[in-house]
Design an enzyme around this catalytic site. Sequence first.
Site, PDB file in Angstrom:
ATOM      1  N   TYR A  79      13.170   5.543  -1.186  1.00 36.93           N
ATOM      2  CA  TYR A  79      12.240   6.553  -1.831  1.00 36.93           C
ATOM      3  C   TYR A  79      10.988   6.613  -0.834  1.00 36.93           C
ATOM      4  CZ  TYR A  79       8.232   7.501  -4.952  1.00 36.93           C
ATOM      5  OH  TYR A  79       7.004   7.870  -5.641  1.00 36.93           O
ATOM      6  N   ASP A  95       9.851   5.128   7.679  1.00 35.83           N
ATOM      7  CA  ASP A  95       9.124   5.113   6.810  1.00 35.83           C
ATOM      8  C   ASP A  95       8.636   3.587   6.473  1.00 35.83           C
ATOM      9  OD1 ASP A  95       7.693   4.578   4.185  1.00 35.83           O
ATOM     10  OD2 ASP A  95       9.190   6.000   3.184  1.00 35.83           O
ATOM     11  N   LYS A 106      -0.415   2.040   2.011  1.00 36.40           N
ATOM     12  CA  LYS A 106      -0.581   0.763   1.383  1.00 36.40           C
ATOM     13  C   LYS A 106      -1.543  -0.156   2.151  1.00 36.40           C
ATOM     14  CE  LYS A 106       3.823   1.157  -1.273  1.00 36.40           C
ATOM     15  NZ  LYS A 106       3.342   1.123  -2.607  1.00 36.40           N
TER      16      LYS A 106
HETATM   17  N1  HOZ Z   1       6.345   2.401  -3.552  1.00 41.06           N
HETATM   18  C1  HOZ Z   1       5.865   1.943  -4.910  1.00 41.06           C
HETATM   19  C2  HOZ Z   1       6.623   1.296  -5.638  1.00 41.06           C
HETATM   20  N2  HOZ Z   1       7.944   1.024  -5.083  1.00 41.06           N
HETATM   21  C3  HOZ Z   1       5.406   3.130  -5.581  1.00 41.06           C
HETATM   22  C4  HOZ Z   1       4.459   2.729  -6.599  1.00 41.06           C
HETATM   23  C5  HOZ Z   1       4.018   3.835  -7.518  1.00 41.06           C
HETATM   24  O1  HOZ Z   1       5.190   4.706  -7.481  1.00 41.06           O
HETATM   25  O2  HOZ Z   1       3.226   3.766  -8.192  1.00 41.06           O
END
Ligand code: HOZ
Length: 428
Positions: free
Chosen positions: A145, A240, A268
């Site tokens: 993701y 990433d 982050k």
């Molecule tokens: N990368 C975050 C958790 N996998 C995403 C947090 C979100 O989508 O709010």
Amino acid sequence: MSQGPLSAKLFAAAKQYIPGGVNSPVRAFRGVGGDPFFVRRAKGSRIWDVDGKDLIDYVGTWGPAILGHAPVCVIEAIHSAAKDGVSFGIPNPYEVEMAKLVCEWVPSVEKVRLCNSGTEATMSCVRLARGFTGRDRIVKFDGCYHGHVDALLVAAGSGALTNGKPDSAGIPASYAELTTVLPYNDVAALEELFDQRGHEIAAIIVESYPANAGLILPQPGYLQALRDITKKHGSLLIFDEVMTGFRLAKGGVQELEGLIPDLTAMGKVIGGGLPVGAFGGRADIMDMLAPDGPVYQAGTLSGNPLAMAAGLAQLREMEKQNGYAHLEQLGQIMEDAVLDALKATGRNYQWYRKGSMFCLFFTETPVHNLTDAKTSDIPAFRKFFHACLDDGVYIAPSQYETGFISLAHSPDDIARTAEVMAKALRGL
Ligand code: HOZ
């Protein structure tokens, strides 16, 4: 029960005005059932819900809270910066300090552009890779993701996977067609694709350690294979490091693995809990960005003084406290305790950890890719999640997420967590 009466009341109101009652789908508890609680306050390793219940938190606002919640150094830095104004829309000294720090800490980064989120960072990397190479095709991995970027919301992890819709609606087929999805940790599939279409491929984008389908680690030599094949075919390699950057080491996975990607997306931890993203890499590629080059990228709030001050304070505190070594010790304490709990309960579930990032997969199959991750017993995970929550331990509300330990977690917090987890495992 996850929701007290005040949370229930707020959620009812939220659903009236906000789609699904949440501003990001991962907060909706759809992967575990029930409804989310609302948080009033967070400090150190704890969060307090609006009904007064306190929890040991391993979500850490999905990664940024590496020092724990509301660390004094970050709060003071925000106060002090805010006294001089909260946004200028013209360069400020903090962003130069931050850019210098990123170039010093992250091995591959010669120049960096600051933005407001990890999504902006990966989106900009993709555009830049296309602009630099003159090619359109992007390669990503099943279950990775990279934020809610059109080109990358294909076979996506995190909330998209949790909600059973890894390919988002609203993305034109002709656009998604330019993204090729490969299984992670499969060198043969990688070689086959590049043999056939290498000349079309602008870039591979990969979560340096995939952490949005649970935590999946690369097999020995896999990341090197990505580096070698992209170099051979004139494609770029984008790491990433939104989750792993500044979390596992000052220089992220690329420092740990001794690998130099062409571009890196960050987010982050770099923002100290405020909205920050960044992307950087080789100077000749970064110089393709406007205003020097033809690839446009911009942002009203990019390099925001409050966000820069918060991020700088957090990163400097990590360095001052030798934070990465300390987090590895805490991670090891957690690992030993969880493995003991698994042994005592006769469960052979798969545990993965790197430094302060961890995941317990509810499967006995070793997990090397999304297909393996999907062998997890989701009903068992749900039961475990709610048992932990009832006993005061909050882990991410999905099997397909990663847990985070912070410097504010004490050995006592971790011992308590292991007790709670052992009881939850016994109850399955
Ligand atoms: N990368 C975050 C958790 N996998 C995403 C947090 C979100 O989508 O709010």
